[in-house]
Scaffold this motif. Structure first.
Motif, short mmCIF file in Angstrom:
data_model
loop_
_atom_site.label_atom_id
_atom_site.label_comp_id
_atom_site.label_asym_id
_atom_site.label_seq_id
_atom_site.Cartn_x
_atom_site.Cartn_y
_atom_site.Cartn_z
N ALA A 41 50.62 38.21 47.45
CA ALA A 41 50.58 39.29 46.60
C ALA A 41 49.97 39.25 45.21
CB ALA A 41 51.92 38.51 46.04
N LEU A 42 49.47 37.08 44.53
CA LEU A 42 48.72 36.99 43.84
C LEU A 42 47.50 37.15 43.73
CD1 LEU A 42 50.29 33.13 42.47
CD2 LEU A 42 50.85 35.60 41.37
N THR A 44 46.11 39.49 45.13
CA THR A 44 45.86 41.15 45.98
C THR A 44 45.61 41.54 44.46
OG1 THR A 44 47.10 41.17 48.16
CG2 THR A 44 46.25 43.47 46.64
N ALA A 45 47.00 41.41 44.02
CA ALA A 45 46.90 41.94 42.38
C ALA A 45 45.35 41.35 41.73
CB ALA A 45 48.17 40.49 41.92
N SER A 46 45.41 39.96 41.68
CA SER A 46 43.79 40.02 40.93
C SER A 46 42.71 40.74 41.66
CB SER A 46 43.70 38.24 41.10
OG SER A 46 41.85 38.01 41.14
N VAL A 48 42.98 44.08 42.58
CA VAL A 48 43.41 45.25 42.58
C VAL A 48 43.39 45.26 41.06
CG1 VAL A 48 45.04 46.80 41.71
CG2 VAL A 48 44.98 45.80 44.31
N ARG A 49 43.51 44.21 40.13
CA ARG A 49 42.87 44.50 38.75
C ARG A 49 40.99 44.47 38.43
NH1 ARG A 49 44.82 39.82 37.21
NH2 ARG A 49 43.40 38.93 37.42
N ARG A 148 47.23 47.82 48.41
CA ARG A 148 48.82 48.25 48.31
C ARG A 148 49.71 48.73 49.67
NH1 ARG A 148 47.08 51.43 42.49
NH2 ARG A 148 47.31 50.20 41.66
N ARG A 209 46.79 35.57 35.80
CA ARG A 209 48.01 35.49 37.06
C ARG A 209 49.38 35.55 36.78
NH1 ARG A 209 44.75 31.25 40.64
NH2 ARG A 209 43.01 31.04 39.58
#
Length: 269
Positions: A41-42, A44-46, A48-49, A148, A209
């Protein structure tokens, strides 16, 4: 009769110990999967951003958003761009694709290579996940949408520890390449207290993060499921849900960590 009773008691004790061992192994396995899913999750968020910023970097004459100062160039980036431009122009001239003496917008090959690598990697990863979970082949989509969709399958991925680790490793690799290509230095804020694992004053807040990491390269925790056990580049991490636990063990305060997450000034490690 006494011997039979003793043997029965011994067998019962052995069975109880065996069940306890099985429960302990199950608990460790669940903890491992939990940490792997958290990392997915961490990272992937990075990704995606930051991934959309690669396309912006390809645009000639890219400017910073209004009201913001341009970021400092990454060391060596200008020389890399000049080298790529020279190579591109030589290739174009060799194949008759440009007129000698005429300039061209810099062709940033390292960025286009990163975009292609990450795009192909995300496509292959989603297809591998769907194949392992016996799901239909995923429909075509952009990188962000595919990422996602992968996150949306994590509950099912959790039942396959080997697959979960593979997803974590691939997304972590792509997120790191994206960050390296952009040359963006992540904001780091010093946090007081000592690391519970290595006892050094090496705790740092990473606002992007929303996590606290120990930046001591020699720090290795005792959790066999943590990435710091098998990856020299990994640092033990406390997400927001673990800040209270960290403050009790390190001597820092939750309020300080929360304030650090709002700090936009980068500090040295």
């Amino acid at each position: 009769m006494a011997d039979l009773t003793d043997r029965t008691d011994s067998t019962s004790h052995t069975d109880s110990a065996s069940r306890a061992d099985d429960a302990d192994r199950t608990g460790r396995a669940d903890r491992t999967v939990e940490l792997v899913l958290r990392d997915i999750a961490l990272w992937t968020a990075s990704l995606v951003r930051q991934f959309p910023e690669l396309s912006e970097e390809l645009a000639p004459g890219r400017r910073s958003p209004a009201g913001t100062a341009p970021s400092a160039p990454h060391p060596g980036r200008d020389e890399l761009i000049r080298e790529e431009r020279r190579e591109a122009l030589l290739l174009e001239q060799r194949h008759g694709l440009s007129v000698p003496g005429h300039g061209a917008a810099p062709i940033r090959l390292h960025i286009s290579d990163a975009i292609r690598d990450i795009t192909d990697g995300v496509v292959e990863l989603e297809e591998a996940v769907c194949a392992r979970l016996a799901l239909p082949r995923p429909r075509r989509a952009g990188v962000i949408e595919r990422l996602r969709r992968i996150v949306g399958l994590l509950d099912a991925v959790a039942a396959h520890p080997v697959l979960a680790r593979h997803v974590r490793d691939e997304i972590r690799r792509m997120a790191r390449r994206c960050a390296r290509t952009l040359g963006d230095a992540e904001t780091i804020v010093r946090v007081s207290g000592r690391c519970p694992w290595c006892d050094s004053v090496s705790l740092r807040a990473f606002p992007d993060r929303r996590a606290v990491l120990c930046v001591n390269p020699a720090c290795v925790c005792t959790d066999a499921a943590c990435g710091c056990q098998d990856d020299p580049a990994y640092r033990h991490l406390w997400p927001e849900s673990a800040w209270a636990e960290l403050t009790e063990a390190s001597g820092t305060r939750t309020e300080e960590i929360e304030a650090a997450m709002d700090d936009t000034k980068e500090t040295s490690c």
